[in-house]
Write an enzyme that holds these catalytic residues in place. Structure first.
Site: not given
Length: 455
Positions: A16, A100-101, A110, A244, A246, A248-249, A332
């Site tokens: 990242r 992500s965020h 990832k 979020d 991407d 995933d949450r 998560h």
């Protein structure tokens, strides 16, 4: 680009950094080549989010892998859990381009092995970094004589069908749900996943826009939930869901616009997954989730297992213990039926199924899963992390009514309260989480611990 400092962008679980200052497409190509070499795979799958830099970085990575003779399936725009789905269903290692965020100028990767198995520092990421550093010094290796192919594949419908096969929503009462996608990948996945279900969807910020014009796509920060919290009661909706960047949450708010604690969501989903598995099974929870979680797990016949904070620890424990579900207080949620990977969408479907399967409002349904007063996570900047931890230990050690443990930082627990203090790996911070049977006790315990931390 100057020679990249990989120590700044290769983190514990992912890559990242800021584009193009810290990394760019030429570096992404090297990561693709290194990923191909470290996994030894004949084929991989690659996807990306809606950030402006994502398509270019993703394609460069794919070309870097193809130059090593690897066939690459590009699934294009996707959520992180959609990439995990593709890795699991196709049984291929995968790479997801997302930060992500994080703010718009960031991007990241990832990585996972076939079957969505995580790649972190100890499971290949350090080796990938080492190779890329070598090639930055000596030049990239020549492409192989027989390069791999690049092909594209659509996976959104299959991903949605797989999720819907795991939670039956066909017979629920009709629900009205407001979804805040934060201009992230939820805007791409939600319409397909929810299609044909007895749901009235009120979309917020579904336009894919990696500059995040409305608010950061990080629902863990309360400021980013405000729009959703206002909209749900305004619409007379049954609940609200925020994803979020991407996707995933997922975060949930009830019909009044009040946030539902991720621990309560963990407990609710745990009870449902245990029922689905005949009242047997292991449920993972990290050590800062509410005490409600292990209580509910035991009440429903399951075995709770407590882990350190961090998705690599949860995924590793899921695999070794054969757990059916795992939850973290950061929202998560991990499922055995989803290759032990995390998917906010599947957790959201469970909440919708639970709510739609009975007549009461969400606030009443989740009350049974929210039994204690919690502090939330409080960060304190400290000069010497270990000295402050030692001071806390000294203050509580030897008290007859208290136990101490060192699973992750220091946890101090009594019959009706506990707190955990753990150091940040990346900043000079100590993170405090406290919980007690009532608000007054929690406030007292929290303030005692903070006084020592900040002394």
């Amino acid at each position: 680009m100057a020679v990249a400092d990989l120590s700044q962008i290769v983190k514990a679980y992912d890559v990242r950094g800021v584009v193009p200052d810290q990394w760019d497409e030429s570096l992404a190509a090297l990561f693709g080549a290194a990923f191909a070499q470290v996994t030894g795979a004949a084929a991989i799958v690659v996807g990306h989010d809606m950030r402006p830099s994502s398509p270019g970085l993703s394609r460069a990575f794919a070309r870097g892998a193809a130059d090593r003779g690897v066939d690459v399936t590009e699934i294009g725009l996707c959520s992180t859990d959609q990439l995990y789905y593709a890795s699991g269903a196709l049984n291929l290692p995968g790479a997801m381009f997302t930060a992500s965020h994080n703010p718009a100028q960031y991007n990241g990767i990832k990585l996972c092995r076939a079957g969505a198995a995580p790649v972190g520092q100890d499971t290949g990421l350090a080796d990938i970094r080492h190779l890329v550093e070598q090639w930055l010094q000596s030049g990239a290796p020549e492409p192989v004589a027989q390069p791999g192919t690049l092909s594209s594949r659509e996976t959104l419908e299959d991903y949605a069908a797989h999720l819907r096969s795991l939670v039956d929503l066909t017979s629920i009462r009709p629900l009205k749900v407001v979804v805040d996608a934060g201009n992230g990948m939820g805007g791409h996945t939600v319409p397909t996943v929810f299609a044909g279900l007895p749901l009235t969807l009120v979309p917020m910020y579904f336009e894919l826009d990696g500059t995040f014009p409305n608010h950061e796509a990080n629902p863990l920060d309360p400021a980013n939930l405000v729009d959703l919290q206002k909209r749900v009661p305004l619409e007379g909706a049954d609940l609200g869901i925020a994803f979020d960047g991407d996707a995933d949450r997922c975060f949930v708010v009830d019909e009044n616009g009040d946030p539902v604690s991720p621990s309560a969501v963990t407990a609710l989903v745990a009870a449902r997954e245990l029922a689905r598995h005949g009242g047997k099974g292991t449920i993972i929870h990290n050590l800062i989730t509410s005490r409600t979680v292990p209580e509910v797990v035991k009440e429903n016949g399951g075995t709770p297992v407590r882990t350190r904070v961090g998705h690599s620890f949860i995924k590793a424990e899921m695999a070794t213990s054969g757990a059916i579900f795992g939850g973290e207080h950061s929202a998560h949620y991990y499922f055995k039926d989803f290759w032990n990977a995390d998917t906010g969408m599947l957790a959201a479907l469970h909440v919708l199924a639970a709510l739609g399967g009975q007549q009461g409002p969400l606030s009443a349904l989740v009350a049974q899963y929210d039994r204690y007063a919690g502090s939330g996570e409080i960060n304190s900047t400290v000069v010497d992390q270990s000295a402050r931890l030692a001071a806390i230990r000294a203050a509580y050690e030897g008290r007859a009514d208290v136990t101490l443990d060192d699973l992750d930082g220091l946890t101090v627990a009594a019959a009706d309260w506990w707190f955990n203090v753990r150091p940040s790996n990346t900043e000079p911070l100590l993170r405090l989480n406290a919980e007690a049977k009532d608000e007054a006790t929690m406030t007292k315990i929290r303030d005692e611990a903070l006084a020592i931390i900040r002394a």
